[in-house]
Design an enzyme around this catalytic site. Structure first.
Site, short mmCIF file in Angstrom:
data_model
loop_
_atom_site.label_atom_id
_atom_site.label_comp_id
_atom_site.label_asym_id
_atom_site.label_seq_id
_atom_site.Cartn_x
_atom_site.Cartn_y
_atom_site.Cartn_z
N ASP A 158 8.22 8.94 -10.89
CA ASP A 158 7.39 9.81 -11.72
C ASP A 158 6.49 8.92 -12.57
OD1 ASP A 158 9.41 8.92 -13.40
OD2 ASP A 158 9.84 10.87 -14.27
N TYR B 91 4.40 6.79 -15.46
CA TYR B 91 4.74 6.09 -16.70
C TYR B 91 4.68 7.09 -17.85
CZ TYR B 91 3.77 1.71 -14.12
OH TYR B 91 3.77 0.68 -13.22
N PHE C 41 2.39 3.51 -10.18
CA PHE C 41 2.50 2.11 -10.58
C PHE C 41 1.27 1.56 -11.29
CE2 PHE C 41 5.67 2.37 -7.12
CZ PHE C 41 6.80 1.94 -7.82
N HIS D 254 13.82 -0.98 -5.72
CA HIS D 254 12.71 -0.72 -6.64
C HIS D 254 12.30 -2.01 -7.36
CE1 HIS D 254 10.49 1.12 -10.00
NE2 HIS D 254 10.37 2.17 -9.21
#
Length: 229
Positions: A65, A67, A78, A190
């Site tokens: 989801d 920031y 990202f 991740h």
């Protein structure tokens, strides 16, 4: 929030008519009108689709989801807005840059603005497209997952070879939807500091992506994000 108007629209318009999306829209309208800060700004929610039309998708980087800190999210997974100073680039993106440096020799830039990737055909997609300020995962299970699953299914049907870069467990779970043999699926932990050392570092996804694209007659991605200061 502005609608999608490019070649994504015919692929997704049925989703906009479904009951779950009506519920999602009602929820989002209430959230944005509540006085609570929601990220990204409503006008930026669908930027991943605006910047990367379906016909141009070469690679998909799937996040979780947006920031949730001030002025960071702008609709691309990202990525952060160009005015965010180097010292405030999120740790996950710093680790992405480190892997890029080790994999392809890219220098580490002074910003976290990834629109250059989107413009080349990298769909920077989160599984959930909105979030409350400072509350990670606060908009999960309100319908976004169903919508972005429809996006992934539509990409799976593409006749053009696509590379799917699935980082982390939630992204990795989407592999079951990707059964088109034309595509390449790359999985890794991740890039967050909690898991990057478990196999994200050294995964070489960027060079592997480009090798696959070249082998299949598609232009590789120029992954270098340039300095802007």
């Amino acid at each position: 929030m502005p609608g999608i108007s490019n070649d994504w629209l015919p692929l997704l318009q049925e989703e906009f008519r479904k009951p779950y999306y009506a519920g999602l829209y009602k929820f989002l309208k209430a959230e944005y009108n509540s006085g609570t800060t929601i990220f990204p700004p409503a006008d930026d929610i669908f930027n991943a689709f605006h910047y990367t039309p379906y016909s141009g998708v070469k690679a998909v980087i799937l996040g979780q989801d947006p920031y949730h800190n001030v002025n960071q999210a702008h609709g691309l997974a990202f990525s952060v807005k160009p005015e965010i100073p180097e010292k405030d680039i999120p740790p996950s993106l710093k680790n992405i840059y480190k892997e890029l440096h080790d994999d392809l020799g890219c220098y580490i830039p002074d910003n976290g603005y990834l629109k250059k990737w989107a413009d080349q055909g990298v769909l920077l997609l989160n599984t959930v497209l909105t979030v409350r300020a400072h509350l990670a995962a606060s908009h999960q299970k309100h319908g976004w997952e169903q919508f972005t699953d429809a996006v992934i299914r539509s990409l799976n049907k593409s006749d053009k070879p696509i590379v799917f870069l699935l980082w982390g467990r939630p992204a990795g779970e989407k592999e079951a939807m990707l059964d088109n043999k034309r595509h390449l699926v790359l999985k890794a932990p991740h890039p967050s500091p909690l898991s990057a050392n478990r196999g994200f570092f050294g995964c070489r996804h960027f060079s592997r992506c480009n090798e696959f694209l070249k082998q299949n007659g598609r232009e590789p991605i120029d992954w270098q994000i340039e300095n802007i200061r």
